[in-house]
Design a protein around this motif. Structure first.
Motif, PDB file in Angstrom:
ATOM      1  N   VAL A  43      62.091  50.250  48.985  1.00 40.43           N
ATOM      2  CA  VAL A  43      62.368  51.585  48.438  1.00 40.43           C
ATOM      3  C   VAL A  43      63.549  52.223  49.168  1.00 40.43           C
ATOM      4  CG1 VAL A  43      61.436  53.927  48.225  1.00 40.43           C
ATOM      5  CG2 VAL A  43      60.049  51.964  47.558  1.00 40.43           C
ATOM      6  N   GLY A  44      63.595  52.097  50.489  1.00 41.88           N
ATOM      7  CA  GLY A  44      64.706  52.669  51.261  1.00 41.88           C
ATOM      8  C   GLY A  44      66.042  52.050  50.904  1.00 41.88           C
ATOM      9  N   VAL A  45      66.084  50.733  50.760  1.00 43.53           N
ATOM     10  CA  VAL A  45      67.336  50.058  50.399  1.00 43.53           C
ATOM     11  C   VAL A  45      67.759  50.445  48.989  1.00 43.53           C
ATOM     12  CG1 VAL A  45      68.332  47.780  49.913  1.00 43.53           C
ATOM     13  CG2 VAL A  45      67.060  48.158  52.012  1.00 43.53           C
ATOM     14  N   THR A  46      66.792  50.568  48.076  1.00 46.43           N
ATOM     15  CA  THR A  46      67.113  50.971  46.701  1.00 46.43           C
ATOM     16  C   THR A  46      67.716  52.369  46.663  1.00 46.43           C
ATOM     17  OG1 THR A  46      65.280  49.617  45.905  1.00 46.43           O
ATOM     18  CG2 THR A  46      66.149  51.258  44.396  1.00 46.43           C
ATOM     19  N   VAL A  47      67.141  53.279  47.419  1.00 49.75           N
ATOM     20  CA  VAL A  47      67.692  54.642  47.472  1.00 49.75           C
ATOM     21  C   VAL A  47      69.097  54.621  48.069  1.00 49.75           C
ATOM     22  CG1 VAL A  47      67.425  56.895  48.595  1.00 49.75           C
ATOM     23  CG2 VAL A  47      65.469  55.791  47.523  1.00 49.75           C
ATOM     24  N   LEU A  48      69.289  53.850  49.123  1.00 54.08           N
ATOM     25  CA  LEU A  48      70.606  53.757  49.760  1.00 54.08           C
ATOM     26  C   LEU A  48      71.644  53.188  48.801  1.00 54.08           C
ATOM     27  CD1 LEU A  48      72.186  54.064  52.444  1.00 54.08           C
ATOM     28  CD2 LEU A  48      71.628  51.674  52.876  1.00 54.08           C
ATOM     29  N   ILE A  49      71.289  52.144  48.087  1.00 52.47           N
ATOM     30  CA  ILE A  49      72.225  51.536  47.128  1.00 52.47           C
ATOM     31  C   ILE A  49      72.552  52.507  46.000  1.00 52.47           C
ATOM     32  CG2 ILE A  49      72.386  49.742  45.355  1.00 52.47           C
ATOM     33  CD1 ILE A  49      70.998  47.866  47.323  1.00 52.47           C
ATOM     34  N   THR A  50      71.556  53.231  45.536  1.00 47.71           N
ATOM     35  CA  THR A  50      71.794  54.199  44.459  1.00 47.71           C
ATOM     36  C   THR A  50      72.746  55.302  44.906  1.00 47.71           C
ATOM     37  OG1 THR A  50      69.576  53.766  43.613  1.00 47.71           O
ATOM     38  CG2 THR A  50      70.661  55.776  42.858  1.00 47.71           C
ATOM     39  N   VAL A  51      72.528  55.836  46.086  1.00 43.47           N
ATOM     40  CA  VAL A  51      73.401  56.905  46.595  1.00 43.47           C
ATOM     41  C   VAL A  51      74.818  56.377  46.841  1.00 43.47           C
ATOM     42  CG1 VAL A  51      73.795  58.427  48.574  1.00 43.47           C
ATOM     43  CG2 VAL A  51      71.523  58.256  47.563  1.00 43.47           C
ATOM     44  N   ALA A  52      74.926  55.201  47.442  1.00 46.17           N
ATOM     45  CA  ALA A  52      76.250  54.632  47.709  1.00 46.17           C
ATOM     46  C   ALA A  52      76.974  54.313  46.410  1.00 46.17           C
ATOM     47  CB  ALA A  52      76.111  53.374  48.560  1.00 46.17           C
ATOM     48  N   GLY A  53      76.262  53.782  45.434  1.00 46.63           N
ATOM     49  CA  GLY A  53      76.886  53.463  44.147  1.00 46.63           C
ATOM     50  C   GLY A  53      77.392  54.695  43.425  1.00 46.63           C
ATOM     51  N   SER A  54      76.586  55.746  43.412  1.00 47.51           N
ATOM     52  CA  SER A  54      77.030  56.967  42.740  1.00 47.51           C
ATOM     53  C   SER A  54      78.213  57.597  43.475  1.00 47.51           C
ATOM     54  CB  SER A  54      75.876  57.957  42.628  1.00 47.51           C
ATOM     55  OG  SER A  54      75.431  58.338  43.908  1.00 47.51           O
ATOM     56  N   THR A  55      78.236  57.495  44.792  1.00 47.99           N
ATOM     57  CA  THR A  55      79.376  58.018  45.552  1.00 47.99           C
ATOM     58  C   THR A  55      80.644  57.231  45.230  1.00 47.99           C
ATOM     59  OG1 THR A  55      77.896  58.669  47.327  1.00 47.99           O
ATOM     60  CG2 THR A  55      80.217  58.520  47.864  1.00 47.99           C
ATOM     61  N   LEU A  56      80.537  55.911  45.157  1.00 48.71           N
ATOM     62  CA  LEU A  56      81.711  55.094  44.842  1.00 48.71           C
ATOM     63  C   LEU A  56      82.207  55.341  43.427  1.00 48.71           C
ATOM     64  CD1 LEU A  56      80.815  51.714  46.569  1.00 48.71           C
ATOM     65  CD2 LEU A  56      82.511  53.402  47.265  1.00 48.71           C
ATOM     66  N   VAL A  57      81.297  55.553  42.491  1.00 47.55           N
ATOM     67  CA  VAL A  57      81.710  55.852  41.116  1.00 47.55           C
ATOM     68  C   VAL A  57      82.473  57.171  41.088  1.00 47.55           C
ATOM     69  CG1 VAL A  57      80.835  56.498  38.841  1.00 47.55           C
ATOM     70  CG2 VAL A  57      79.944  54.484  39.974  1.00 47.55           C
ATOM     71  N   GLY A  58      81.985  58.165  41.812  1.00 49.83           N
ATOM     72  CA  GLY A  58      82.678  59.457  41.865  1.00 49.83           C
ATOM     73  C   GLY A  58      84.052  59.345  42.506  1.00 49.83           C
ATOM     74  N   LEU A  59      84.151  58.594  43.588  1.00 50.95           N
ATOM     75  CA  LEU A  59      85.450  58.415  44.244  1.00 50.95           C
ATOM     76  C   LEU A  59      86.425  57.652  43.351  1.00 50.95           C
ATOM     77  CD1 LEU A  59      84.357  57.586  47.899  1.00 50.95           C
ATOM     78  CD2 LEU A  59      85.422  59.678  47.065  1.00 50.95           C
ATOM     79  N   SER A  60      85.943  56.669  42.633  1.00 50.74           N
ATOM     80  CA  SER A  60      86.798  55.901  41.738  1.00 50.74           C
ATOM     81  C   SER A  60      87.335  56.785  40.615  1.00 50.74           C
ATOM     82  CB  SER A  60      86.012  54.722  41.155  1.00 50.74           C
ATOM     83  OG  SER A  60      86.762  54.064  40.168  1.00 50.74           O
ATOM     84  N   ALA A  61      86.475  57.616  40.057  1.00 52.38           N
ATOM     85  CA  ALA A  61      86.907  58.512  38.983  1.00 52.38           C
ATOM     86  C   ALA A  61      87.945  59.513  39.491  1.00 52.38           C
ATOM     87  CB  ALA A  61      85.707  59.242  38.399  1.00 52.38           C
TER      88      ALA A  61
END
Length: 119
Positions: A43-61
């Motif tokens: 659960v902790g790794v899933t939350v971390l991946i979700t937060v990191a992924g959404s941050t990278l998507v925002g930075l890319s945009a």
């Protein structure tokens, strides 16, 4: 003062055996908490991946938007400078005021050879 009875009630027959079996299974799971730790880690790794992924998507945009805005600003500046240059030129009403362009005569080409500049 009244005493609180913390002893479990005495059960008879099948109900007693069923509760004991369930209690033993529950205690075994509580003693061996590797499964709980694994679930917690997943659960902790899933939350971390979700937060990191959404941050990278925002930075890319935001990066794509910045590049587009830089290109538009460069194009606008170039067009504005060219328009100012064209407006600053004097206007000639006669066609003799402009230098001739093509076609050139063969004699002119021989007198003015094309020079290739070294790189």
């Amino acid at each position: 003062m009244d005493e609180i009875n913390l002893k479990p009630p005495i059960l008879k027959g099948a109900l007693k055996r069923g509760c004991r079996a369930g209690l033993l299974r529950c205690r075994a799971l509580l003693r061996d908490d590797r499964a709980a730790l694994l679930l917690e880690a997943i659960v902790g790794v899933t939350v971390l991946i979700t937060v990191a992924g959404s941050t990278l998507v925002g930075l890319s945009a935001s990066q794509r938007v910045r590049v587009t805005l830089d290109r538009q600003a460069f194009a606008e500046n170039l067009v504005r400078n060219q328009m100012e240059y064209i407006i600053s030129l004097s206007y000639h009403t006669s066609t003799n005021a402009y230098p001739p362009t093509f076609p050139r005569s063969a004699a002119w080409v021989r007198r003015n050879p094309v020079r290739v500049l070294p790189i």
